[in-house]
Every structure is written in structure tokens, then in C-alpha cells.
Design a protein around this motif. Structure first.
Motif, PDB file in Angstrom:
ATOM      1  N   ASP A 184       0.799  -1.088  -0.059  1.00 30.77           N
ATOM      2  CA  ASP A 184      -0.369  -0.035  -0.312  1.00 30.77           C
ATOM      3  C   ASP A 184       0.832   1.020  -0.010  1.00 30.77           C
ATOM      4  N   HIS A 185       1.682   1.074   0.385  1.00 25.19           N
ATOM      5  CA  HIS A 185       2.803   2.469   0.191  1.00 25.19           C
ATOM      6  C   HIS A 185       3.594   2.257  -1.086  1.00 25.19           C
ATOM      7  N   HIS A 186       4.476   3.622  -1.240  1.00 22.48           N
ATOM      8  CA  HIS A 186       5.568   3.452  -2.441  1.00 22.48           C
ATOM      9  C   HIS A 186       6.752   4.175  -1.876  1.00 22.48           C
ATOM     10  N   TYR A 187       7.692   3.542  -2.336  1.00 26.52           N
ATOM     11  CA  TYR A 187       9.490   3.804  -2.139  1.00 26.52           C
ATOM     12  C   TYR A 187       9.633   4.176  -2.958  1.00 26.52           C
ATOM     13  N   PHE A 188      11.074   4.854  -2.392  1.00 29.47           N
ATOM     14  CA  PHE A 188      12.709   4.843  -2.915  1.00 29.47           C
ATOM     15  C   PHE A 188      13.128   3.546  -2.872  1.00 29.47           C
ATOM     16  N   THR A 189      13.651   2.800  -4.904  1.00 26.90           N
ATOM     17  CA  THR A 189      13.745   2.016  -4.454  1.00 26.90           C
ATOM     18  C   THR A 189      14.971   2.544  -5.791  1.00 26.90           C
ATOM     19  N   ASN A 190      15.307   1.454  -7.050  1.00 24.19           N
ATOM     20  CA  ASN A 190      16.012   1.414  -7.656  1.00 24.19           C
ATOM     21  C   ASN A 190      17.242   2.195  -7.294  1.00 24.19           C
ATOM     22  N   GLY A 191      18.606   2.605  -7.321  1.00 27.04           N
ATOM     23  CA  GLY A 191      19.191   3.479  -7.092  1.00 27.04           C
ATOM     24  C   GLY A 191      19.055   4.010  -5.271  1.00 27.04           C
ATOM     25  N   TRP A 192      18.442   3.967  -4.579  1.00 28.69           N
ATOM     26  CA  TRP A 192      18.424   4.269  -2.929  1.00 28.69           C
ATOM     27  C   TRP A 192      19.454   3.879  -2.819  1.00 28.69           C
ATOM     28  N   LYS A 193      19.617   2.310  -2.472  1.00 31.20           N
ATOM     29  CA  LYS A 193      20.954   1.927  -2.357  1.00 31.20           C
ATOM     30  C   LYS A 193      22.579   2.933  -2.687  1.00 31.20           C
ATOM     31  N   ASN A 194      22.669   3.181  -3.497  1.00 26.29           N
ATOM     32  CA  ASN A 194      23.450   4.114  -4.023  1.00 26.29           C
ATOM     33  C   ASN A 194      24.137   5.622  -3.372  1.00 26.29           C
ATOM     34  N   VAL A 195      22.609   6.508  -3.167  1.00 25.88           N
ATOM     35  CA  VAL A 195      22.497   7.371  -1.929  1.00 25.88           C
ATOM     36  C   VAL A 195      22.720   6.730  -0.106  1.00 25.88           C
ATOM     37  N   VAL A 196      22.603   5.676  -0.100  1.00 27.77           N
ATOM     38  CA  VAL A 196      22.198   5.101   1.239  1.00 27.77           C
ATOM     39  C   VAL A 196      24.289   5.275   1.776  1.00 27.77           C
ATOM     40  N   LYS A 197      24.894   4.861   0.041  1.00 23.52           N
ATOM     41  CA  LYS A 197      26.720   3.981   0.877  1.00 23.52           C
ATOM     42  C   LYS A 197      27.360   5.415   0.163  1.00 23.52           C
ATOM     43  N   ASP A 198      27.048   6.415  -0.680  1.00 19.18           N
ATOM     44  CA  ASP A 198      27.227   7.295  -1.111  1.00 19.18           C
ATOM     45  C   ASP A 198      27.728   8.111  -0.237  1.00 19.18           C
ATOM     46  N   ILE A 199      27.576   8.657   0.587  1.00 14.54           N
ATOM     47  CA  ILE A 199      27.244  10.045   1.627  1.00 14.54           C
ATOM     48  C   ILE A 199      27.488   9.535   1.967  1.00 14.54           C
ATOM     49  N   PRO A 200      27.711   8.860   3.222  1.00 16.92           N
ATOM     50  CA  PRO A 200      27.010   7.320   3.671  1.00 16.92           C
ATOM     51  C   PRO A 200      25.621   7.948   5.259  1.00 16.92           C
ATOM     52  N   LEU A 201      24.247   7.393   4.457  1.00 16.46           N
ATOM     53  CA  LEU A 201      24.127   7.317   5.596  1.00 16.46           C
ATOM     54  C   LEU A 201      23.965   6.283   6.943  1.00 16.46           C
ATOM     55  N   VAL A 202      22.699   6.823   7.542  1.00 16.73           N
ATOM     56  CA  VAL A 202      23.656   5.908   8.854  1.00 16.73           C
ATOM     57  C   VAL A 202      22.236   6.600  10.137  1.00 16.73           C
ATOM     58  N   TYR A 203      22.028   5.627  11.227  1.00 14.41           N
ATOM     59  CA  TYR A 203      21.325   5.777  12.191  1.00 14.41           C
ATOM     60  C   TYR A 203      21.077   6.916  12.128  1.00 14.41           C
ATOM     61  N   GLU A 204      19.836   7.483  12.305  1.00 12.12           N
ATOM     62  CA  GLU A 204      19.090   8.230  13.197  1.00 12.12           C
ATOM     63  C   GLU A 204      19.535   9.378  11.984  1.00 12.12           C
ATOM     64  N   ASN A 205      19.675   9.419  11.260  1.00  9.54           N
ATOM     65  CA  ASN A 205      20.112  10.518  10.259  1.00  9.54           C
ATOM     66  C   ASN A 205      18.630  11.541  10.085  1.00  9.54           C
ATOM     67  N   PHE A 206      18.410  12.896   9.826  1.00 10.62           N
ATOM     68  CA  PHE A 206      16.693  13.275   9.462  1.00 10.62           C
ATOM     69  C   PHE A 206      17.765  13.702   8.100  1.00 10.62           C
ATOM     70  N   LEU A 207      16.132  13.576   7.534  1.00 11.25           N
ATOM     71  CA  LEU A 207      16.205  13.730   5.649  1.00 11.25           C
ATOM     72  C   LEU A 207      15.430  14.452   5.241  1.00 11.25           C
ATOM     73  N   ILE A 208      15.734  15.824   5.150  1.00  5.84           N
ATOM     74  CA  ILE A 208      14.661  16.453   4.010  1.00  5.84           C
ATOM     75  C   ILE A 208      14.287  16.408   2.836  1.00  5.84           C
ATOM     76  N   PHE A 209      13.723  16.437   2.052  1.00  5.60           N
ATOM     77  CA  PHE A 209      12.844  16.267   0.748  1.00  5.60           C
ATOM     78  C   PHE A 209      12.057  17.406   0.415  1.00  5.60           C
ATOM     79  N   ARG A 210      12.922  18.005  -0.855  1.00  3.36           N
ATOM     80  CA  ARG A 210      11.718  19.205  -0.990  1.00  3.36           C
ATOM     81  C   ARG A 210      11.629  18.477  -2.424  1.00  3.36           C
TER      82      ARG A 210
END
Length: 270
Positions: free
Chosen positions: A58-84
Motif C-alpha cells: 500500500d506504500h510507495h518507496y524510493f527503490t532502484n538507486g536508493w542504495k547508492n544514496v545510502v552508500k555514497d553519503i553514507p547515511l546512518v542510523y538517526e539521520n534526519f532527511l528532508i526532501f523537497r
């Protein structure tokens, strides 16, 4: 003001290979026009990644390619993200750490080997093009084919590619040296910095050109300068030709999709 939502990576095993979008945000601002390949652009460092939005359950997700975002930054537990939501195909992302401060990403380097799509727009110095000629605004000839079922007006059999923005340009004398993008086209294509861009024709031949930010007339517009003249001559382009250019999102390249040659007046002999 751009519509926005936030996400907190709460799961200790986070981040994952997908990221869910708030259902109310999807329903209110994306509605039935879900992009097949939006670009998430970080707010710092000139980084950008291509991902897809998919409905899982029932939900929409960022999928293909999202793992690259995670790896390249990298994102970690308790990161706060804002999407505009900058436009129907672009999300601008701001990252905050556990300390509540914005995380500024380092500038994109030439050595990065991930699917960061902003590599074509790294900072460069361009020595060309200061002739001061003003060109007409072609924003009204800029289109995106979103296949949403709405009837579109006829644009002389322009070819369409899903989610790829394109514009129509009739060449003048000033176009021999440069190609200025319509403002909306640059926004939709995610062009947000100077650098290089590959331009190709329908035969698959490619030319490397420089992307330059032009503020000559007190408006920010991006244009192709160095390398464009070679593309012009080698593709036998002329003043008066009407051309369709498309930005192929999956390749991050500009395609000369169609050329309608200027009709020459017949000379009558006596």
C-alpha cells in the motif's frame, strides 16, 4: 514554496535498500503522476542520484538507486532527511546528523565511481563565449512527456520518450557558437552547475561540450559553449533549422532527436 516531507532513519539496521514516502505526500502532491525515474539531488556538494519510485503493497518507496544514496553519503542510523519536490522529476535532499546540524557533503570529485548524475556538471573554467547577443526565450517550447493520459497539442510529430524533457529550437546566427537551454528545461533536466555534457545524434556519435552558466542578461541560464561548434558543423546544422533536443535521463546525455531543415527558396531563371 516547494512541497516537502521528512524522514528519520529510526531502525538500528537502517538505512535499507528502499525508503518509504509518506502516503499523504504521495496522495496530495504526486497524485496519479508517479515519475518512473526521478532524480534525488542533495543540497550540497553537487551530488545527484537516479532512483525510482515503486509501489510495494500500500506504500510507495524510493527503490532502484536508493542504495547508492545510502552508500555514497553514507547515511546512518538517526539521520534526519528532508526532501523537497523541486519539480515532478526532482527531489532536493537535505541531511541532518544526530547533533541536529546539517551535514554538508564534500564536493563531487572526478574519482567518484558511483551513479552520481551530477558528474557531467562539475565546475570547470570556460574561456569561450562573451559576445553579448540576446536570444529569445524558448520556455514555451519546452516539454516533458509524462504519459499521464492528458491530450497534448500537436508539435509537428515531435518524438516522445517517457519522462525525458525536450525543447524545440529554431537556429539563428548566435547558435553557431552556443546553445542556450530554456530555463524550465535546465530545471527539469537537473542541470544545476557548470561542467561537461555529452551531446549525441541519432547515429550514436557523441561530442563532449562544456556547460556554462550565463548571467549576461541578469537571468541565470545554462548554455553549451566549447565543443558545441564542432557538433554544429559535423551534423551539418544551419540557420533556420528547427531542431528537437531531448535530455535522456537514463544516460544523462542530450540527444539531437529531430532536425527539420530550412526550406531554401527556389531561384527562377530567366
Amino acid at each position: 514554496m516547494a512541497h516537502a516531507f521528512f524522514k528519520i532513519l529510526r531502525d538500528p539496521s537502517a538505512p535499507r535498500l528502499v525508503l518509504s514516502l509518506p502516503p499523504d505526500f504521495v496522495r496530495e502532491y504526486l497524485k496519479n503522476n508517479i515519475p518512473t525515474g526521478p532524480v534525488i539531488i542533495s543540497a550540497s556538494g553537487g551530488h545527484a542520484w537516479i532512483v525510482k519510485i515503486k509501489k510495494i503493497g500500500d506504500h510507495h518507496y524510493f527503490t532502484n538507486g536508493w542504495k547508492n544514496v545510502v552508500k555514497d553519503i553514507p547515511l546512518v542510523y538517526e539521520n534526519f532527511l528532508i526532501f523537497r519536490l523541486v519539480n515532478p522529476y526532482t527531489f532536493d535532499m537535505t541531511i541532518f546528523g544526530k547533533n541536529g546540524c546539517e551535514q554538508i557533503l564534500p564536493p563531487k570529485s572526478e574519482d567518484d565511481d558511483h551513479e552520481d548524475v551530477s558528474g557531467e556538471f562539475e565546475n570547470v573554467v570556460d574561456e569561450d563565449d562573451k559576445d553579448g547577443e540576446e536570444e529569445e526565450d524558448h520556455d514555451d517550447d519546452c516539454y516533458v512527456d509524462d504519459k499521464d493520459g492528458e491530450e497534448e497539442e500537436d508539435h509537428d510529430d515531435d518524438c516522445y520518450v517517457d519522462d525525458d524533457p525536450f525543447f524545440v529550437m529554431t537556429f539563428t546566427k548566435s547558435h553557431i557558437r552556443r546553445l542556450r537551454f530554456p530555463g524550465k528545461f535546465a530545471e527539469w533536466a537537473g542541470i544545476n552547475g557548470e561542467g561537461t555534457m555529452r551531446v549525441k545524434n541519432l547515429d550514436g556519435a557523441e561530442w563532449v561540450t562544456k556547460v556554462k552558466l550565463d548571467t549576461t542578461f541578469k537571468t541565470k541560464r545554462y548554455l553549451l559553449s566549447s565543443g558545441w561548434r564542432s557538433f554544429w558543423h559535423e551534423n551539418n546544422l544551419s540557420q533556420g533549422d528547427e531542431c528537437v533536443f531531448k535530455f535522456i535521463r537514463s544516460e544523462r546525455k542530450l540527444l539531437l532527436a529531430k532536425v527539420t531543415k530550412k526550406k531554401l527558396k527556389k531561384r527562377h531563371g530567366y
